[in-house]
Design an enzyme around this catalytic site. Structure first.
Site, mmCIF file in Angstrom:
data_model
loop_
_atom_site.group_PDB
_atom_site.id
_atom_site.type_symbol
_atom_site.label_atom_id
_atom_site.label_comp_id
_atom_site.label_asym_id
_atom_site.label_seq_id
_atom_site.Cartn_x
_atom_site.Cartn_y
_atom_site.Cartn_z
ATOM 1 N N TYR A 43 151.787 -62.474 -33.543
ATOM 2 C CA TYR A 43 152.656 -63.447 -33.634
ATOM 3 C C TYR A 43 153.690 -63.652 -34.493
ATOM 4 C CZ TYR A 43 153.532 -68.747 -33.899
ATOM 5 O OH TYR A 43 154.186 -69.877 -33.890
ATOM 6 N N SER A 84 159.063 -69.694 -36.137
ATOM 7 C CA SER A 84 158.095 -70.080 -36.855
ATOM 8 C C SER A 84 158.358 -69.461 -38.725
ATOM 9 C CB SER A 84 156.680 -69.470 -36.372
ATOM 10 O OG SER A 84 155.793 -69.681 -37.466
HETATM 11 N N1 LIG Z 1 152.732 -76.217 -33.521
HETATM 12 C C1 LIG Z 1 153.045 -75.840 -34.462
HETATM 13 O O1 LIG Z 1 152.653 -76.149 -35.706
HETATM 14 C C2 LIG Z 1 154.187 -74.460 -34.529
HETATM 15 C C3 LIG Z 1 154.619 -74.101 -35.713
HETATM 16 C C4 LIG Z 1 155.710 -73.210 -35.564
HETATM 17 C C5 LIG Z 1 156.024 -72.926 -34.515
HETATM 18 N N2 LIG Z 1 155.421 -73.144 -33.276
HETATM 19 C C6 LIG Z 1 156.045 -72.665 -31.850
HETATM 20 O O2 LIG Z 1 156.449 -73.685 -31.101
HETATM 21 C C7 LIG Z 1 156.062 -73.504 -29.876
HETATM 22 C C8 LIG Z 1 155.308 -74.285 -29.058
HETATM 23 O O3 LIG Z 1 154.078 -74.381 -29.747
HETATM 24 P P1 LIG Z 1 153.048 -75.637 -29.315
HETATM 25 O O4 LIG Z 1 152.249 -75.625 -30.834
HETATM 26 O O5 LIG Z 1 153.522 -76.610 -28.561
HETATM 27 O O6 LIG Z 1 151.892 -74.568 -28.684
HETATM 28 P P2 LIG Z 1 150.970 -75.303 -27.185
HETATM 29 O O7 LIG Z 1 150.710 -76.577 -27.478
HETATM 30 O O8 LIG Z 1 149.740 -74.209 -27.517
HETATM 31 O O9 LIG Z 1 151.827 -75.119 -26.267
HETATM 32 C C9 LIG Z 1 152.415 -73.661 -25.738
HETATM 33 C C10 LIG Z 1 152.872 -73.768 -24.680
HETATM 34 O O10 LIG Z 1 153.327 -72.603 -24.103
HETATM 35 C C11 LIG Z 1 152.791 -72.129 -22.787
HETATM 36 N N3 LIG Z 1 152.539 -70.793 -22.521
HETATM 37 C C12 LIG Z 1 151.660 -70.180 -23.165
HETATM 38 N N4 LIG Z 1 151.659 -68.735 -22.483
HETATM 39 C C13 LIG Z 1 152.274 -68.939 -21.597
HETATM 40 C C14 LIG Z 1 152.588 -68.009 -20.505
HETATM 41 N N5 LIG Z 1 152.030 -66.735 -20.539
HETATM 42 N N6 LIG Z 1 153.523 -68.196 -19.519
HETATM 43 C C15 LIG Z 1 153.966 -69.516 -19.662
HETATM 44 N N7 LIG Z 1 153.671 -70.445 -20.648
HETATM 45 C C16 LIG Z 1 152.786 -70.186 -21.254
HETATM 46 C C17 LIG Z 1 151.625 -73.251 -22.648
HETATM 47 O O11 LIG Z 1 151.308 -73.435 -21.328
HETATM 48 P P3 LIG Z 1 149.795 -73.789 -20.844
HETATM 49 O O12 LIG Z 1 149.537 -75.213 -21.559
HETATM 50 O O13 LIG Z 1 149.800 -73.797 -19.627
HETATM 51 O O14 LIG Z 1 148.848 -72.899 -21.431
HETATM 52 C C18 LIG Z 1 151.997 -74.373 -23.330
HETATM 53 O O15 LIG Z 1 153.018 -75.206 -22.512
HETATM 54 C C19 LIG Z 1 155.751 -71.976 -29.737
HETATM 55 O O16 LIG Z 1 156.768 -70.851 -29.606
HETATM 56 C C20 LIG Z 1 154.989 -71.976 -31.057
HETATM 57 O O17 LIG Z 1 155.115 -70.518 -31.571
HETATM 58 C C21 LIG Z 1 154.496 -74.183 -33.119
#
Ligand SMILES: NC(=O)c1ccc[n+]([C@@H]2O[C@H](COP(=O)([O-])OP(=O)(O)OC[C@H]3O[C@@H](n4cnc5c(N)ncnc54)[C@H](OP(=O)(O)O)[C@@H]3O)[C@@H](O)[C@H]2O)c1
Length: 253
Positions: free
Chosen positions: A172, A159
């Protein structure tokens, strides 16, 4: 820290992950789901890891319908998984596939948007466990399997707040700084020998997901990239197209 741009002409062949077995965490939703679907579209056999079975089954059905290839599902809560659980997963992959060609660590949790002065210690521990310790343990358990691949690659979702500190991003941000550091340490350790394991950090940038909504509830979501737009960068990092790239801080956007 300098970050590295992906090739401007990032183009993936339809079979860029052909005959590769890749493990994807957070595969039930958001970016992880898009990476799973893109990896399957690129020819990979995908192992879908997540904590919500219902979501993983939906991704499974989609991949079978679109590509006719059967993924595997592994339900695991990274907040409670033990070393034994990771060993059991690695043993199951060994028995089923005999190797692992890549891991995309995409699962993550946001925690609270709170000043460090007031951050709750239990929440701090949970965020560090899910975002940093679990990816380390999972990779550690899978290293013997990765070493049986001809070109193993591991990519961790990072991130921008893991590269430049920002107020109120708490555990985070610190966990993502940890990811960036772990990638550099591991890249040096795993670069030598006849079977180097490539390890990179990839910042997806702002993406329209549940986590982004939680972090920025008031923003105009119509301007945000969709998960499918950043998935090819993860596929690239897992594919032979990124051969020789290791220890890098990459940006998908
Ligand atoms: N979206 C952005 O703008 C953004 C920007 C920078 C970095 N990121 C990074 O990209 C990655 C994906 O983010 P996203 O935006 O796609 O988030 P998201 O839509 O909230 O998805 C997160 C995923 O992680 C899973 N997860 C959360 N806690 C968990 C646990 N304890 N055990 C197993 N699985 C778990 C969730 O499972 P459930 O659905 O079953 O809860 C979900 O599939 C993350 O590492 C985030 O930090 C995202």
């Amino acid at each position: 820290m300098t970050s590295t741009r992906l090739p401007a002409d990032l183009r993936l062949d339809a079979d860029s992950l052909r005959e590769r077995v890749v493990l994807l965490t957070g595969a039930g939703d958001g970016i992880g789901r898009a990476v799973a679907e893109a990896a399957a579209a690129a020819g990979a056999t995908v192992v879908l890891l997540g904590r919500t079975q219902r979501k993983l089954e939906a991704v499974y059905d989609q991949i079978v319908a679109d590509h006719g290839r059967q993924p595997a599902i592994h339900v695991m809560d990274l907040a409670t998984a033990t070393v034994q659980d990771y060993a059991a997963l690695a043993a199951a992959l060994q028995a089923e596939y005999g190797r692992l060609d890549g891991i995309a660590h995409v699962a993550g949790t946001l925690g609270a948007r709170t000043p460090l002065e007031h951050y709750d210690i239990a929440l701090w521990s949970r965020v560090m466990l899910v975002n940093l310790t679990a990816p380390w343990l999972l990779t550690q358990a899978c290293l013997p399997l990765l070493r049986q691949s001809s070109d193993p690659a591991v990519v961790f979702a990072s991130s921008s707040v893991g590269r430049t500190g920002r107020a109120h991003w708490g555990a985070y941000a610190v966990s993502k700084f940890g990811i960036e550091g772990m990638v550099q340490v591991w890249a040096e350790e795993l670069d030598g020998g006849s079977k180097p394991v490539r390890i990179n950090a990839l910042n997806p940038g702002p993406v329209r997901t549940a986590m982004r909504l939680e972090a920025y509830p008031a923003e105009d979501r119509s301007k945000l990239a969709l998960p499918a737009a950043v998935a090819p960068a993860f596929v690239w990092a897992l594919s032979p197209a990124s051969h020789g790239v290791t220890g890098q801080s990459l940006d998908a956007q």
